[in-house]
Design a protein around this motif. Structure first.
Motif, short mmCIF file in Angstrom:
data_model
loop_
_atom_site.label_atom_id
_atom_site.label_comp_id
_atom_site.label_asym_id
_atom_site.label_seq_id
_atom_site.Cartn_x
_atom_site.Cartn_y
_atom_site.Cartn_z
N ARG A 115 0.91 -1.14 -0.11
CA ARG A 115 0.04 0.16 -0.28
C ARG A 115 0.89 1.34 -0.08
O ARG A 115 0.80 2.24 -0.71
N GLU A 134 2.23 1.70 -3.48
CA GLU A 134 1.39 2.32 -4.35
C GLU A 134 0.98 3.79 -4.05
O GLU A 134 0.95 4.49 -5.02
N LEU A 135 1.03 4.36 -2.82
CA LEU A 135 0.80 5.65 -2.48
C LEU A 135 2.16 6.46 -2.87
O LEU A 135 1.81 7.53 -3.35
N GLN A 136 3.04 5.77 -2.51
CA GLN A 136 4.40 6.79 -3.03
C GLN A 136 4.50 6.84 -4.75
O GLN A 136 4.85 7.91 -4.96
N ALA A 137 3.79 6.04 -5.38
CA ALA A 137 3.56 6.31 -6.73
C ALA A 137 2.88 7.21 -7.12
O ALA A 137 3.07 7.99 -8.12
N GLN A 138 1.80 7.55 -6.30
CA GLN A 138 0.85 8.62 -6.54
C GLN A 138 1.44 10.07 -5.90
O GLN A 138 1.21 11.20 -6.33
N ARG A 139 1.89 10.06 -4.68
CA ARG A 139 2.55 11.27 -4.00
C ARG A 139 3.92 10.77 -3.42
O ARG A 139 4.18 10.09 -2.80
N TRP A 154 -4.75 12.97 4.67
CA TRP A 154 -5.05 12.20 3.56
C TRP A 154 -4.31 10.91 3.89
O TRP A 154 -4.80 9.72 3.23
N GLN A 208 -6.00 7.04 3.41
CA GLN A 208 -5.48 6.13 2.41
C GLN A 208 -4.90 4.83 3.05
O GLN A 208 -5.02 3.62 2.60
#
Length: 350
Positions: free
Chosen positions: A260, A263-268, A304, A308
């Motif tokens: 997870r 995945e979040l690091q790829a977005q932010r 946020w 998430q």
């Protein structure tokens, strides 16, 4: 060599594949790679289990097609293909008919093992360091080896990835790691700051344990704020070392919380750095100041993250969960960065 492979590939794919095998083992010899590293390479090239036996070194080991060590090398079967060279025996264990390049893989594998073994045996410095790092030798042998190396009573052991060896002083290569030994309690400036390194200071007589502690530190040598390689001291890990020693990189990467975060690091891109900062400081205002952000912006990021992640990192239970997640993330990320392209290893010691 690569130009010839490209040309041959357009003319004769089989010849090109043969050259790739030769080039691969030649590179391993240039790197003075360990027997286990060569065994894994042979298994992966052949895409089947492989093994080796060297009675002189008391070594008999097998790996599966993915290069994972087998608990039992197994006895010879009707389909086992065997090659012997200078007392070294290597084999492939297929479940079907041999591949066209099997004989070449075995021949280059056996000769490469012998070439590296011979070159190591001619270096008294490497032999001394190998003795110092061997947990099975007698204390008297270890003491003699330490005297030959000329180190003091306290040493700093630095373990790096063998792929980074060109940027390090010559050292002993064990599997995919290089071991360097320095007198004193401080790692020298010769260790580049931008390569991953595990460091441990110990008594010279404890190097056979100390190098393994330094290797543990290397397994987590990635900077949380940037994701770049860093230096990690084993002494600073505390009980984290137990986690690092118990969880391999594949298991760490498959943990749901780690997936997870990835995945979040790829977005932010700020996710990991923010999570680390929040866990390291008691004040959100202080975290915002250190990251040059307004307090309200940092608060929005934390809100946020909570949504998430599905839990509040600043709660007591959330803190432990997030902290463990970041430790596993470091194990997974450090493993991804252990094979920089085009950097062969050396085998000597200073």
């Amino acid at each position: 060599m690569r130009e010839w492979i490209v040309k041959l590939n357009t003319i004769d794919g089989g010849a090109a594949e043969a050259l790739r095998v030769v080039q691969h083992f030649d590179a391993l010899v240039d790197q003075k790679s360990s027997a286990l590293a060569m065994l894994r390479a042979a298994a992966v090239l052949a895409d089947c289990p492989a093994g080796l036996e060297d009675p002189e070194r008391g070594l008999r080991v097998g790996v599966d097609a993915a290069g994972r060590t087998l608990a039992d090398a197994g006895s010879a079967t009707a389909l086992r293909q065997v090659q012997r060279f200078e007392g070294i025996t290597v084999w492939l264990d297929r479940q079907e008919s041999p591949w066209p390049l099997d004989h070449l893989i075995l021949e280059r594998f056996a000769r490469s093992l012998h070439a590296v073994k011979k070159s190591r045996d001619t270096s008294p410095v490497v032999a001394a360091l190998r003795t110092v790092c061997d947990s099975t030798v007698l204390p008297a042998e270890r003491d003699n080896a330490l005297r030959r190396l000329g180190v003091g009573p306290t040493v700093t052991v630095v373990v790096t990835h063998a792929a980074d060896a060109r940027r390090m002083p010559p050292g002993l290569v064990v599997d995919e790691h290089q071991i360097n030994l320095f007198s004193g309690s401080v790692a020298p400036d010769t260790v580049p700051r931008d390569i991953a390194a595990g460091i441990h200071t110990c008594a010279a007589t404890e190097v056979h344990r100390g190098w393994q502690h330094a290797r543990t530190a290397l397994r987590i040598a990635v900077e949380l704020t940037t994701g770049e390689p860093t230096h990690v001291r084993y002494e600073q890990l505390g009980c984290i070392a137990t986690v690092v020693e118990s969880v391999d990189a594949e298991a760490a990467a498959q943990a749901p919380d780690v997936r997870r975060v990835i995945e979040l690091q790829a977005q932010r891109p700020w996710v990991v750095a923010t999570l680390e900062a929040v866990l390291s400081h008691s004040s959100i205002r202080e975290v915002a100041r250190l990251q040059n952000l307004h307090h309200s912006t940092m608060r929005q990021r934390i809100d946020w993250l909570e949504r998430q992640l599905g839990y509040p990192p600043l709660s007591s239970a959330g803190y432990a969960r997030a902290s463990t997640t970041l430790t596993l993330w470091r194990i997974a990320m450090a493993a991804e960065r252990r094979h920089p392209a085009g950097t062969p290893a050396a085998v000597a010691c200073r």
